[in-house]
Design a protein around this motif. Sequence first.
Motif: not given
Length: 452
Positions: A268-275, A237-243, A222-235
Motif C-alpha cells: 500500500x505504501x509502495x503504490x501510493x508513493x509511486x503514484x 486520485x489522492x496519493x498523498x492522503x493514501x501515503x 486496525x492496520x488492515x482497515x487503514x490499508x484498505x482506506x489507503x487503497x481507496x484514496x489511491x484509486x
Amino acid sequence: MTPPPPPGPQLLGPLLAQLRLARGWSQLRVAAELCAASGVPTLSRHEVSRWERQLRVPGEFWLGWLAVVLAVPVDLLVTAAARTRDLGPPPAFGGSRPRAALLALAQRWLADPRAVLLPGAPTRPADRGDGTGPVRLAELRRLDDLVGGADLAGLGAYRLGRAVRALSGCTPSARPRLLPELAESAQLAGWLAADAGDAAGALHAYRLALRAAATAGDPALGGHVLGSASHLLTGVGDPEGALVLARTAYAGARRSASPGLRALLLHRVALAAALGGRAGAARQALDAARRVTDAPEPGREPPWLYWLDGPELAAMTGRALVALGRPLPAEAPLHAVRRRGPRTSAIYGGWLARGYLQLGEVERACAVAGEALLDAVRAGSPRALGQLAEVRRRLAGHGGEPAVRRYRALAAAAAPYLPRPGPPPGPAGRRAHTGRAARRPPGGATGSAPTG
C-alpha cells in the motif's frame, strides 16, 4: 503544565486536540482564550472544531496565538500545519469531510492502537452477534470474490447494521466478543462500498471499523482497515492522503501483524508513493515487502486475509512497477493473475494495458484493455474501471490507429452495461468568517488579518 507532544511529525488537527485535552479544556475554552489573547472577539468553537477535524488549516496569525495560549513553540504548530497542507486538497469525490476525519482518527490510533475509541453503550437484550443472519460474515467475504460491490454494497451495509445493533444492545460481558465482529463487518462494508464507487460511504465505514478494532485491542485489524482506506484514496486520485494512511497503518500494526499483512501494508505504501511521484520511497517499500514474504502461509494469516497469496503480491509489485514507469518486469506477474476472476482481470488488465502503452505497444494495450473492459462488465465493480479510464486518456494521442478505433467502438458498445458508481454524499459545509483585523501575537508568526 501541558505535557510535551509525542516525537515525530504530526498532523495539526490531532496535535491541537491532544494539546487541548492535556490542559482539560473544551473547544469553547480554546476559542475564548484565543479571543481574549488576540483581541478578536468573533472566533467561535466551531472554527476550533474545523481546525481539529482538518477541514481547515489556520494561517500564520492563529498559529501564533495558538502557540501562546497552548504554551508550545510556534515552530511545532507551523511544522504540523505544513505537513497537513502537504496532503493537498481533498480529491473531488465529495469525501473531504470523512477523509479529514479518518486522517485525524488515524493519528489518534497511531498514538495508541489499543485505545478505547468506541464509547460504551446502554445494556439491554439484543440480537446475537455471532455472524448469524441472512449472510454470515465469512460468506459475505467469499461472495465478494464472485460478485462486485455494485451488487453487494447494500448487503454489506445491512450486515454492518446488524453488528451495530448487536453491540449497542449487548451486556458488558458480551462486548469483547462483539467488538471484533463489528470491526470486521465495518471493514468489509467499507471495502464493498469502495468497490461500488461510494468513496465517502466507504470512509465512514472505515472510521467505525478503526474505532472498533482499537477498542477490541487488535492493532493488526486496525492496520488492515487503514490499508484498505489507503487503497481507496489511491484509486480516487489522492496519493498523498493514501501515503499518510498506509505509513500510519504499517507503523501502528507491524509489531502485531502477520508476515502477509506486513507485506500488504508495505505494498500500500509502495503504490501510493509511486503514484505520488516518490520513486525512492516506493522502491524502498517494495524491497521491504519482498524481505518480509513473497508467499504468505495460510495458517499464519488472519481469516480476513485468506485471499492474499504469492501471485497476488507479485501482481501488486507489477502494478507498482508500472506506476514507476518500469513496465517490462511488470508484464509477467500482471499476466499471471488475469484469469482469477472478472474483477481481478479487469483491475490488473488495466495496469497491464497501461504498461504496454509505456512500451509503445499500442495494439497490445488495446487488446488487453478490451478484455479488461468486458471483465469489468462481468464484475459489476465500478472500481475495476479505474485504470481503464487512465488507459483511455492515454490513447487520445493515438486516435488514428485501427486498434484504438476498435477499442473505442467496443467501449461505446459496452457503456450501457458498465457498473455505475454509488451516489455522491451531501454538500460540504460553508466557510465561516473569523472577524476583523487584530493585533499580532508576541514573538510569533505574523499576519495582517486572521485567516482560516
